[in-house]
Write a protein that holds these residues in place. Structure first.
Motif, PDB file in Angstrom:
ATOM      1  N   LEU A  75       0.830  -1.202   0.000  1.00 55.50           N
ATOM      2  CA  LEU A  75       0.000   0.000   0.000  1.00 55.50           C
ATOM      3  C   LEU A  75       0.868   1.257   0.000  1.00 55.50           C
ATOM      4  CD1 LEU A  75      -2.716  -1.075   2.599  1.00 55.50           C
ATOM      5  CD2 LEU A  75      -2.860  -1.154   0.099  1.00 55.50           C
ATOM      6  N   GLU A  76       1.967   1.213   0.717  1.00 55.91           N
ATOM      7  CA  GLU A  76       2.882   2.356   0.726  1.00 55.91           C
ATOM      8  C   GLU A  76       3.451   2.597  -0.671  1.00 55.91           C
ATOM      9  OE1 GLU A  76       5.777   1.579   3.756  1.00 55.91           O
ATOM     10  OE2 GLU A  76       4.240   1.111   5.237  1.00 55.91           O
ATOM     11  N   ARG A  77       3.801   1.517  -1.368  1.00 53.97           N
ATOM     12  CA  ARG A  77       4.326   1.671  -2.731  1.00 53.97           C
ATOM     13  C   ARG A  77       3.250   2.218  -3.669  1.00 53.97           C
ATOM     14  NH1 ARG A  77       6.561  -3.696  -1.516  1.00 53.97           N
ATOM     15  NH2 ARG A  77       8.763  -3.456  -0.991  1.00 53.97           N
ATOM     16  N   ILE A  78       2.011   1.738  -3.511  1.00 52.18           N
ATOM     17  CA  ILE A  78       0.923   2.213  -4.365  1.00 52.18           C
ATOM     18  C   ILE A  78       0.648   3.684  -4.124  1.00 52.18           C
ATOM     19  CG2 ILE A  78      -1.581   2.019  -4.721  1.00 52.18           C
ATOM     20  CD1 ILE A  78      -1.229  -1.025  -4.347  1.00 52.18           C
ATOM     21  N   LYS A  79       0.724   4.120  -2.883  1.00 54.03           N
ATOM     22  CA  LYS A  79       0.488   5.532  -2.581  1.00 54.03           C
ATOM     23  C   LYS A  79       1.532   6.414  -3.270  1.00 54.03           C
ATOM     24  CE  LYS A  79      -0.354   8.744   1.233  1.00 54.03           C
ATOM     25  NZ  LYS A  79      -1.675   9.179   0.730  1.00 54.03           N
ATOM     26  N   VAL A  80       2.781   5.953  -3.328  1.00 58.41           N
ATOM     27  CA  VAL A  80       3.852   6.714  -3.991  1.00 58.41           C
ATOM     28  C   VAL A  80       3.664   6.699  -5.505  1.00 58.41           C
ATOM     29  CG1 VAL A  80       6.336   6.802  -4.445  1.00 58.41           C
ATOM     30  CG2 VAL A  80       5.502   6.340  -2.126  1.00 58.41           C
ATOM     31  N   ASP A  81       3.335   5.530  -6.063  1.00 60.39           N
ATOM     32  CA  ASP A  81       3.128   5.391  -7.512  1.00 60.39           C
ATOM     33  C   ASP A  81       2.019   4.374  -7.727  1.00 60.39           C
ATOM     34  OD1 ASP A  81       3.203   4.909 -10.278  1.00 60.39           O
ATOM     35  OD2 ASP A  81       5.341   5.351 -10.369  1.00 60.39           O
ATOM     36  N   PRO A  82       0.823   4.805  -8.176  1.00 64.32           N
ATOM     37  CA  PRO A  82      -0.322   3.891  -8.274  1.00 64.32           C
ATOM     38  C   PRO A  82      -0.282   2.930  -9.452  1.00 64.32           C
ATOM     39  CG  PRO A  82      -0.941   6.066  -9.051  1.00 64.32           C
ATOM     40  CD  PRO A  82       0.454   6.196  -8.505  1.00 64.32           C
ATOM     41  N   ARG A  83       0.696   3.037 -10.331  1.00 65.12           N
ATOM     42  CA  ARG A  83       0.760   2.119 -11.476  1.00 65.12           C
ATOM     43  C   ARG A  83       1.167   0.723 -11.013  1.00 65.12           C
ATOM     44  NH1 ARG A  83       4.203   6.378 -14.993  1.00 65.12           N
ATOM     45  NH2 ARG A  83       5.066   6.583 -12.887  1.00 65.12           N
ATOM     46  N   VAL A  84       0.353  -0.265 -11.346  1.00 63.21           N
ATOM     47  CA  VAL A  84       0.580  -1.634 -10.904  1.00 63.21           C
ATOM     48  C   VAL A  84       0.323  -2.591 -12.059  1.00 63.21           C
ATOM     49  CG1 VAL A  84      -0.066  -1.110  -8.519  1.00 63.21           C
ATOM     50  CG2 VAL A  84      -1.795  -2.011 -10.104  1.00 63.21           C
ATOM     51  N   ALA A  85       0.726  -3.827 -11.856  1.00 65.60           N
ATOM     52  CA  ALA A  85       0.393  -4.920 -12.770  1.00 65.60           C
ATOM     53  C   ALA A  85      -0.044  -6.121 -11.953  1.00 65.60           C
ATOM     54  CB  ALA A  85       1.593  -5.281 -13.646  1.00 65.60           C
ATOM     55  N   LEU A  86      -0.978  -6.878 -12.501  1.00 67.46           N
ATOM     56  CA  LEU A  86      -1.448  -8.116 -11.894  1.00 67.46           C
ATOM     57  C   LEU A  86      -1.278  -9.241 -12.910  1.00 67.46           C
ATOM     58  CD1 LEU A  86      -4.719  -6.738 -10.297  1.00 67.46           C
ATOM     59  CD2 LEU A  86      -2.750  -7.577  -9.012  1.00 67.46           C
ATOM     60  N   ALA A  87      -0.706 -10.356 -12.466  1.00 70.14           N
ATOM     61  CA  ALA A  87      -0.506 -11.509 -13.340  1.00 70.14           C
ATOM     62  C   ALA A  87      -1.373 -12.659 -12.844  1.00 70.14           C
ATOM     63  CB  ALA A  87       0.957 -11.924 -13.350  1.00 70.14           C
ATOM     64  N   TYR A  88      -2.370 -13.025 -13.637  1.00 71.19           N
ATOM     65  CA  TYR A  88      -3.228 -14.169 -13.339  1.00 71.19           C
ATOM     66  C   TYR A  88      -2.599 -15.372 -14.047  1.00 71.19           C
ATOM     67  CZ  TYR A  88      -6.522 -10.609 -11.792  1.00 71.19           C
ATOM     68  OH  TYR A  88      -7.129  -9.560 -11.152  1.00 71.19           O
ATOM     69  N   HIS A  89      -1.935 -16.216 -13.277  1.00 74.66           N
ATOM     70  CA  HIS A  89      -1.018 -17.188 -13.860  1.00 74.66           C
ATOM     71  C   HIS A  89      -1.175 -18.604 -13.336  1.00 74.66           C
ATOM     72  CE1 HIS A  89       0.630 -16.007 -10.026  1.00 74.66           C
ATOM     73  NE2 HIS A  89       1.431 -17.034 -10.045  1.00 74.66           N
ATOM     74  N   ALA A  90      -1.968 -18.785 -12.261  1.00 72.93           N
ATOM     75  CA  ALA A  90      -2.023 -20.085 -11.598  1.00 72.93           C
ATOM     76  C   ALA A  90      -3.470 -20.497 -11.408  1.00 72.93           C
ATOM     77  CB  ALA A  90      -1.316 -20.008 -10.236  1.00 72.93           C
ATOM     78  N   ARG A  91      -3.837 -21.656 -11.943  1.00 75.67           N
ATOM     79  CA  ARG A  91      -5.239 -22.067 -11.928  1.00 75.67           C
ATOM     80  C   ARG A  91      -5.622 -22.966 -10.765  1.00 75.67           C
ATOM     81  NH1 ARG A  91      -4.881 -19.294 -16.287  1.00 75.67           N
ATOM     82  NH2 ARG A  91      -4.676 -17.764 -14.660  1.00 75.67           N
ATOM     83  N   GLU A  92      -4.663 -23.507  -9.996  1.00 76.98           N
ATOM     84  CA  GLU A  92      -5.029 -24.465  -8.958  1.00 76.98           C
ATOM     85  C   GLU A  92      -5.896 -23.826  -7.887  1.00 76.98           C
ATOM     86  OE1 GLU A  92      -0.504 -24.547  -8.584  1.00 76.98           O
ATOM     87  OE2 GLU A  92      -1.882 -23.356  -9.788  1.00 76.98           O
ATOM     88  N   HIS A  93      -6.809 -24.645  -7.367  1.00 84.13           N
ATOM     89  CA  HIS A  93      -7.549 -24.338  -6.140  1.00 84.13           C
ATOM     90  C   HIS A  93      -8.445 -23.099  -6.245  1.00 84.13           C
ATOM     91  CE1 HIS A  93      -4.851 -27.343  -4.639  1.00 84.13           C
ATOM     92  NE2 HIS A  93      -3.805 -26.549  -4.715  1.00 84.13           N
TER      93      HIS A  93
END
Length: 314
Positions: A60-78
């Motif tokens: 959250l601290e990193r997001i507050k400094v720079d809100p640009r993020v990436a999410l990788a949906y890579h694992a299907r188990e469970h």
């Protein structure tokens, strides 16, 4: 107009139990960790989401400094739904309210149950898990781009929704003042990463959003970890984060190994020199795991408050 995506991609976004989150660092690198997306997404608004706790608030601290993020949906188990193959990269700008209201907490609980099971309740558990359940934060990402590969190694043809990918590869970065070589045991880093099923590499791309790529360990020695990377990872040297992890149903038995370091890419191979390392292994027993989560969240929240980091989040 909000970015939307296909039914196939939506099933992945709605079904994965865990995904990789990459945030940027002030030095121009990226850190990648795991988060729980619990099916949070809205195609009409063009948003996806995940949850975290103020007790584990570094992201959250990193997001507050720079809100640009990436999410990788890579694992299907469970997860829930069909076990589709493929790799989905979501890039956008994140926002959060550090002190969510009761309606938001209830929404998080409703979304969590299919993935994490019913929460523990009772006098002891309500008190012990207060920092873990009640201080949860909902992070919403306004999507800029979704890139979907049918192959889990993210090579070959892909579908892009939203802003096109950068036409030019990200330029190499200047080397750090302390040098590019390993600062922790690279052979051990490679050995640990190779025995875990999921490996993600994160870096800052040409448009200054973080990017995440699935990678594999070829070998490792004192000079670094040799990786197999998708051909779209830009050539040359740059700061990068590495995550190796595994998990079981309801995130019981989670193991995570994180590094920051220096990446040198040539074609579909790269050498990674780790500079920092963190990691943990969660118990494989749900009750023991919740006891540990409660302890770590309480301790982390108390420390963050004492250091003024919670107040700094707004």
């Amino acid at each position: 107009m909000p970015v939307t995506w296909s039914d196939e991609v939506d099933a992945i976004l709605g079904g994965d139990l865990t995904c990789g989150l990459a945030c940027l660092t002030p030095a121009g690198g990226a850190v990648v960790t795991t988060v729980a997306p619990i099916g949070l997404r809205d195609r009409e608004l063009g948003t996806v989401g995940f949850t975290t706790s103020l007790g584990f608030g570094r992201k959250l601290e990193r997001i507050k400094v720079d809100p640009r993020v990436a999410l990788a949906y890579h694992a299907r188990e469970h997860g829930v739904g069909d076990r589709a193959t493929g790799f989905v990269l979501v890039q956008g700008e994140a926002r959060f309210a550090p002190h969510p209201d009761r309606a938001t907490l209830d929404e998080i609980g409703t979304h969590s149950e299919p993935f994490m099971g019913a929460p523990k309740r009772g006098r002891f558990w309500d008190r012990w898990l207060h920092a873990y359940y009640e201080d949860r934060v909902l992070v919403t990402v306004t999507v800029t781009r979704v890139v979907a590969w049918p192959a889990p190694n993210a090579d070959g043809e892909c579908a892009v929704f939203g802003t096109p990918r950068p036409e030019a590869a990200a330029a190499p970065q200047p080397p750090p003042k302390k040098g590019t070589g390993p600062r922790v045991d690279a052979a051990k880093t490679g050995e640990r990463a190779a025995r875990l099923p999921h490996l993600l590499l994160a870096y800052r791309d040409a448009d200054r959003y973080p990017a995440i790529a699935p990678v594999g360990v070829i070998d490792a020695d004192a000079e670094g970890v040799r990786l197999r990377v998708p051909t779209w990872v830009p050539p040359g040297g740059r700061r990068a984060g590495l995550l190796a992890h595994s998990y079981r149903a309801q995130l019981v038995g989670l193991e995570s190994r994180q590094n920051t370091g220096w990446l040198e890419v040539a074609g579909d191979e790269a050498r990674y020199a780790p500079h920092t390392e963190t990691g943990f292994r969660a118990p494989a027993n749900k009750t023991i795991l919740l006891l540990a989560n409660g302890f770590l969240a309480r301790r982390g929240l108390a420390k963050a408050r004492k250091q003024g980091r919670v107040a700094a989040l707004g």
